[in-house]
Design a protein around this motif. Structure first.
Motif, PDB file in Angstrom:
ATOM      1  N   ASN A 183      10.832  -2.826  29.534  1.00 56.47           N
ATOM      2  CA  ASN A 183      10.364  -1.853  28.554  1.00 56.47           C
ATOM      3  C   ASN A 183       8.911  -1.466  28.824  1.00 56.47           C
ATOM      4  O   ASN A 183       8.547  -0.285  28.816  1.00 56.47           O
ATOM      5  N   ASN A 184       8.082  -2.464  29.105  1.00 59.62           N
ATOM      6  CA  ASN A 184       6.674  -2.186  29.388  1.00 59.62           C
ATOM      7  C   ASN A 184       6.486  -1.579  30.777  1.00 59.62           C
ATOM      8  O   ASN A 184       5.574  -0.777  30.992  1.00 59.62           O
ATOM      9  N   GLY A 185       7.343  -1.969  31.728  1.00 65.92           N
ATOM     10  CA  GLY A 185       7.261  -1.397  33.063  1.00 65.92           C
ATOM     11  C   GLY A 185       7.492   0.104  33.047  1.00 65.92           C
ATOM     12  O   GLY A 185       6.779   0.869  33.719  1.00 65.92           O
ATOM     13  N   LEU A 186       8.483   0.562  32.265  1.00 64.81           N
ATOM     14  CA  LEU A 186       8.719   1.999  32.133  1.00 64.81           C
ATOM     15  C   LEU A 186       7.489   2.686  31.558  1.00 64.81           C
ATOM     16  O   LEU A 186       7.115   3.783  31.996  1.00 64.81           O
ATOM     17  N   GLY A 187       6.851   2.037  30.579  1.00 63.18           N
ATOM     18  CA  GLY A 187       5.646   2.618  29.982  1.00 63.18           C
ATOM     19  C   GLY A 187       4.508   2.733  30.974  1.00 63.18           C
ATOM     20  O   GLY A 187       3.782   3.736  30.988  1.00 63.18           O
ATOM     21  N   GLN A 188       4.342   1.717  31.831  1.00 67.05           N
ATOM     22  CA  GLN A 188       3.273   1.762  32.827  1.00 67.05           C
ATOM     23  C   GLN A 188       3.500   2.898  33.825  1.00 67.05           C
ATOM     24  O   GLN A 188       2.541   3.504  34.320  1.00 67.05           O
ATOM     25  N   PHE A 189       4.756   3.206  34.118  1.00 66.59           N
ATOM     26  CA  PHE A 189       5.074   4.312  35.024  1.00 66.59           C
ATOM     27  C   PHE A 189       5.160   5.648  34.281  1.00 66.59           C
ATOM     28  O   PHE A 189       5.494   6.668  34.888  1.00 66.59           O
ATOM     29  N   GLY A 190       4.872   5.620  32.976  1.00 70.64           N
ATOM     30  CA  GLY A 190       4.880   6.858  32.202  1.00 70.64           C
ATOM     31  C   GLY A 190       6.253   7.486  32.079  1.00 70.64           C
ATOM     32  O   GLY A 190       6.367   8.708  31.891  1.00 70.64           O
ATOM     33  N   ASP A 191       7.327   6.685  32.171  1.00 70.59           N
ATOM     34  CA  ASP A 191       8.702   7.193  32.131  1.00 70.59           C
ATOM     35  C   ASP A 191       8.914   8.301  33.166  1.00 70.59           C
ATOM     36  O   ASP A 191       9.692   9.239  32.940  1.00 70.59           O
ATOM     37  N   GLU A 192       8.242   8.195  34.320  1.00 71.32           N
ATOM     38  CA  GLU A 192       8.353   9.207  35.370  1.00 71.32           C
ATOM     39  C   GLU A 192       9.312   8.727  36.456  1.00 71.32           C
ATOM     40  O   GLU A 192       9.040   7.737  37.145  1.00 71.32           O
ATOM     41  N   ILE A 193      10.420   9.427  36.600  1.00 72.75           N
ATOM     42  CA  ILE A 193      11.441   9.053  37.573  1.00 72.75           C
ATOM     43  C   ILE A 193      10.882   9.083  38.990  1.00 72.75           C
ATOM     44  O   ILE A 193      11.138   8.187  39.800  1.00 72.75           O
ATOM     45  N   ARG A 194      10.099  10.112  39.299  1.00 74.07           N
ATOM     46  CA  ARG A 194       9.559  10.259  40.662  1.00 74.07           C
ATOM     47  C   ARG A 194       8.703   9.059  41.039  1.00 74.07           C
ATOM     48  O   ARG A 194       8.786   8.564  42.173  1.00 74.07           O
ATOM     49  N   ARG A 195       7.876   8.572  40.135  1.00 74.30           N
ATOM     50  CA  ARG A 195       7.000   7.439  40.444  1.00 74.30           C
ATOM     51  C   ARG A 195       7.817   6.176  40.705  1.00 74.30           C
ATOM     52  O   ARG A 195       7.489   5.390  41.598  1.00 74.30           O
ATOM     53  N   LEU A 196       8.873   5.970  39.932  1.00 66.61           N
ATOM     54  CA  LEU A 196       9.721   4.793  40.131  1.00 66.61           C
ATOM     55  C   LEU A 196      10.425   4.852  41.484  1.00 66.61           C
ATOM     56  O   LEU A 196      10.491   3.849  42.208  1.00 66.61           O
ATOM     57  N   GLU A 197      10.952   6.016  41.846  1.00 65.38           N
ATOM     58  CA  GLU A 197      11.632   6.148  43.133  1.00 65.38           C
ATOM     59  C   GLU A 197      10.650   6.004  44.289  1.00 65.38           C
ATOM     60  O   GLU A 197      10.956   5.385  45.315  1.00 65.38           O
ATOM     61  N   GLU A 198       9.448   6.562  44.128  1.00 67.29           N
ATOM     62  CA  GLU A 198       8.441   6.450  45.183  1.00 67.29           C
ATOM     63  C   GLU A 198       7.985   5.001  45.325  1.00 67.29           C
ATOM     64  O   GLU A 198       7.727   4.530  46.440  1.00 67.29           O
ATOM     65  N   ALA A 199       7.888   4.272  44.200  1.00 74.45           N
ATOM     66  CA  ALA A 199       7.505   2.863  44.252  1.00 74.45           C
ATOM     67  C   ALA A 199       8.551   2.038  44.998  1.00 74.45           C
ATOM     68  O   ALA A 199       8.221   1.128  45.758  1.00 74.45           O
ATOM     69  N   ALA A 200       9.840   2.343  44.788  1.00 74.26           N
ATOM     70  CA  ALA A 200      10.904   1.643  45.514  1.00 74.26           C
ATOM     71  C   ALA A 200      10.807   1.925  47.009  1.00 74.26           C
ATOM     72  O   ALA A 200      10.920   1.012  47.840  1.00 74.26           O
ATOM     73  N   ASP A 201      10.585   3.189  47.381  1.00 72.60           N
ATOM     74  CA  ASP A 201      10.411   3.538  48.799  1.00 72.60           C
ATOM     75  C   ASP A 201       9.182   2.841  49.381  1.00 72.60           C
ATOM     76  O   ASP A 201       9.199   2.376  50.519  1.00 72.60           O
ATOM     77  N   TYR A 202       8.132   2.780  48.599  1.00 72.85           N
ATOM     78  CA  TYR A 202       6.884   2.141  49.025  1.00 72.85           C
ATOM     79  C   TYR A 202       7.114   0.669  49.351  1.00 72.85           C
ATOM     80  O   TYR A 202       6.655   0.156  50.382  1.00 72.85           O
ATOM     81  N   LEU A 203       7.855  -0.032  48.486  1.00 70.48           N
ATOM     82  CA  LEU A 203       8.126  -1.451  48.708  1.00 70.48           C
ATOM     83  C   LEU A 203       9.036  -1.671  49.915  1.00 70.48           C
ATOM     84  O   LEU A 203       8.947  -2.698  50.594  1.00 70.48           O
ATOM     85  N   GLU A 204       9.894  -0.696  50.202  1.00 69.44           N
ATOM     86  CA  GLU A 204      10.798  -0.811  51.346  1.00 69.44           C
ATOM     87  C   GLU A 204      10.186  -0.247  52.629  1.00 69.44           C
ATOM     88  O   GLU A 204      10.819  -0.254  53.682  1.00 69.44           O
ATOM     89  N   GLY A 205       8.925   0.231  52.541  1.00 68.96           N
ATOM     90  CA  GLY A 205       8.262   0.781  53.719  1.00 68.96           C
ATOM     91  C   GLY A 205       8.790   2.139  54.133  1.00 68.96           C
ATOM     92  O   GLY A 205       8.761   2.487  55.317  1.00 68.96           O
ATOM     93  N   ARG A 206       9.266   2.934  53.154  1.00 66.60           N
ATOM     94  CA  ARG A 206       9.864   4.226  53.469  1.00 66.60           C
ATOM     95  C   ARG A 206       9.142   5.397  52.805  1.00 66.60           C
ATOM     96  O   ARG A 206       9.608   6.524  52.886  1.00 66.60           O
ATOM     97  N   SER A 207       8.054   5.142  52.120  1.00 74.49           N
ATOM     98  CA  SER A 207       7.366   6.211  51.396  1.00 74.49           C
ATOM     99  C   SER A 207       6.508   7.046  52.342  1.00 74.49           C
ATOM    100  O   SER A 207       6.327   6.709  53.519  1.00 74.49           O
ATOM    101  N   SER A 208       5.956   8.135  51.819  1.00 70.13           N
ATOM    102  CA  SER A 208       5.055   8.962  52.618  1.00 70.13           C
ATOM    103  C   SER A 208       3.816   8.164  53.026  1.00 70.13           C
ATOM    104  O   SER A 208       3.283   8.341  54.125  1.00 70.13           O
ATOM    105  N   HIS A 209       3.375   7.267  52.153  1.00 74.71           N
ATOM    106  CA  HIS A 209       2.246   6.398  52.480  1.00 74.71           C
ATOM    107  C   HIS A 209       2.610   5.471  53.641  1.00 74.71           C
ATOM    108  O   HIS A 209       1.817   5.289  54.577  1.00 74.71           O
ATOM    109  N   SER A 210       3.802   4.887  53.593  1.00 75.58           N
ATOM    110  CA  SER A 210       4.261   3.998  54.671  1.00 75.58           C
ATOM    111  C   SER A 210       4.341   4.757  55.983  1.00 75.58           C
ATOM    112  O   SER A 210       3.996   4.223  57.046  1.00 75.58           O
ATOM    113  N   ARG A 211       4.809   5.996  55.925  1.00 74.67           N
ATOM    114  CA  ARG A 211       4.904   6.800  57.136  1.00 74.67           C
ATOM    115  C   ARG A 211       3.515   7.055  57.726  1.00 74.67           C
ATOM    116  O   ARG A 211       3.321   7.007  58.946  1.00 74.67           O
ATOM    117  N   GLY A 212       2.530   7.313  56.846  1.00 68.20           N
ATOM    118  CA  GLY A 212       1.157   7.509  57.323  1.00 68.20           C
ATOM    119  C   GLY A 212       0.609   6.274  58.008  1.00 68.20           C
ATOM    120  O   GLY A 212      -0.036   6.361  59.060  1.00 68.20           O
TER     121      GLY A 212
END
Length: 319
Positions: A105-134
Motif C-alpha cells: 500500500n505504501n509502495g504504491l504511494g511512493q511511486f505516486g500510483d504511476e504505472i510507468r514508474r513501476l514498470e520502469e523500476a522492474a526493467d531497471y532491476l532486471e538491467g533492461r531499462s533505458s538507464h541500464s542500456r546507457g
C-alpha cells in the motif's frame, strides 16, 4: 472552570474538547468523556468505529471489506506474501481496488500510483531499462562495479580518492564502495535525473544488496518504493498490473456465482492452504516473466524497430 455532566467533575477550560457546533466553541464534555461519547455515537449509528471510518474514507462497510478480504484468501493481492490489512482505493475515482499489506500500500504511494514508474523500476532491476542500456553502452555492464567506477571518475578528470575525503565520501565508500567523485559522476551521467522515473533529482545511491554493485542514483520516491516492494521485479510488475486493473478479475464458478482471480495460471484463493501462497507466487512470477521476455525479445532483439546489440547480449544472443 467548567462542569462535565458525564464524569460530573469541574475542570479547567483547556481540559475540554473544542466544538465548532457550539457557539462557545467548547464541547460540553471534557476530552476523555468526549472521546467516549464519539465512540458510543459511532457504534450506535454505524455499528462500530471501524465501520464508520470505512464508510467515511472508502464508501464501503466493514462487512463488505471483510467479504473482499475473504475473497482474496486473506492475502495481499500484489505481493502474495503478507496478510492484507489495508483498504486501497483509487484517489481519482474513490473506488476501492483491493486489500493490500502495509508495504505494498505504501509502495504504491511512493511511486505516486504511476504505472510507468513501476514498470520502469522492474526493467531497471532486471538491467533492461533505458538507464541500464546507457550503462552498457558506456561500460559494457548494466551496473557500476570495479573498473566501471574508475571510468566514472576519468570521465570527469578526477583522480580516485580511496581514503581521504568528506563525511559523505566516507559514507559512500563504507556503504556502496564508491567515492564521492564517482557518485557525483554517476549523477552527471544520468543528467541529474533519477535513473527510474527521469522526473526528479536523484538523492540516493541504489545498490544490489546481494552483489553490492551500484545500479544508479534514485529519487526518494523510487528508492523508497522499490525498498517497500522488496526490490522484486515480479512484485513491481504485479503492482503495475494492479493499477492497470488487469491483475484482479472475476471469473465464473462452477454451479454459479463469481470469484476473484489474481494469479497466472489462475488459482482459486479459497483452495490455497496456509503456507501455500509462496508456491503460487513463484509460478505467477515465472509466468509473467516469460510473457515479458517474449514481448521484450520480439521488440528489441529479432528485427523489431528497436533491435540492437544490447538486447541480444542480455538474452544471450551475442552481438
Amino acid at each position: 472552570m467548567k462542569y462535565c455532566p458525564r464524569c460530573e467533575r469541574t475542570k479547567p477550560l483547556d481540559a475540554f474538547a473544542r466544538s465548532r457546533a457550539r457557539s462557545t466553541g467548547i464541547s460540553p464534555y471534557c476530552k476523555p468523556c468526549y472521546n467516549l461519547v464519539i465512540k458510543e455515537n459511532r457504534a450506535r449509528n454505524h455499528g462500530s468505529s471501524r465501520n464508520y471510518l470505512l464508510k467515511l474514507r472508502y464508501g464501503i462497510t466493514a462487512d463488505e471489506a471483510d467479504r473482499l478480504l475473504a475473497a482474496q484468501g486473506g492475502i495481499c493481492v500484489i505481493c502474495l506474501r503478507h496478510p492484507a490489512s489495508h483498504t486501497d482505493h483509487d484517489h481519482d475515482t474513490g473506488l476501492v481496488r483491493g486489500m493490500l499489506c502495509f508495504k505494498c500500500n505504501n509502495g504504491l504511494g511512493q511511486f505516486g500510483d504511476e504505472i510507468r514508474r513501476l514498470e520502469e523500476a522492474a526493467d531497471y532491476l532486471e538491467g533492461r531499462s533505458s538507464h541500464s542500456r546507457g550503462l552498457w553502452l558506456e561500460f559494457g555492464a548494466t551496473v557500476v562495479l570495479g573498473q566501471s567506477r574508475r571510468h566514472l571518475e576519468t570521465l570527469r578528470g578526477v583522480k580516485r580518492a580511496d581514503h581521504l575525503g568528506s563525511a559523505r565520501h566516507y559514507k559512500l565508500r563504507l556503504k556502496y564502495g564508491i567515492t564521492e567523485a564517482e557518485a557525483d559522476a554517476l549523477v552527471e551521467f544520468q543528467r541529474g535525473l533519477c535513473a527510474v522515473c527521469s522526473d526528479r533529482e536523484p538523492e540516493h545511491i541504489d545498490h544490489c544488496h546481494d552483489t553490492t554493485a551500484v545500479r544508479g542514483a534514485l529519487c526518494l520516491g523510487c528508492n523508497s518504493g522499490m525498498g517497500l516492494l522488496a526490490d522484486d521485479p515480479g512484485t513491481l510488475r504485479r503492482a503495475a498490473a494492479y493499477l492497470e486493473g488487469t491483475l484482479v478479475t472475476e471469473v465464473p464458478v462452477a454451479g454459479g456465482g463469481m470469484r476473484l482471480s489474481f494469479t497466472l495460471p489462475d488459482v482459486d484463493p479459497a483452495e490455497v492452504a496456509d503456507g501455500g501462497w509462496e508456491r503460487v507466487r513463484d509460478a505467477d512470477v515465472r509466468h509473467r516473466k516469460a510473457m515479458r521476455d517474449a514481448a521484450w525479445e520480439a521488440e528489441w532483439c529479432f528485427g523489431g524497430p528497436f533491435a540492437d546489440p544490447f538486447a541480444r547480449a542480455l538474452t544471450g544472443g551475442g552481438g
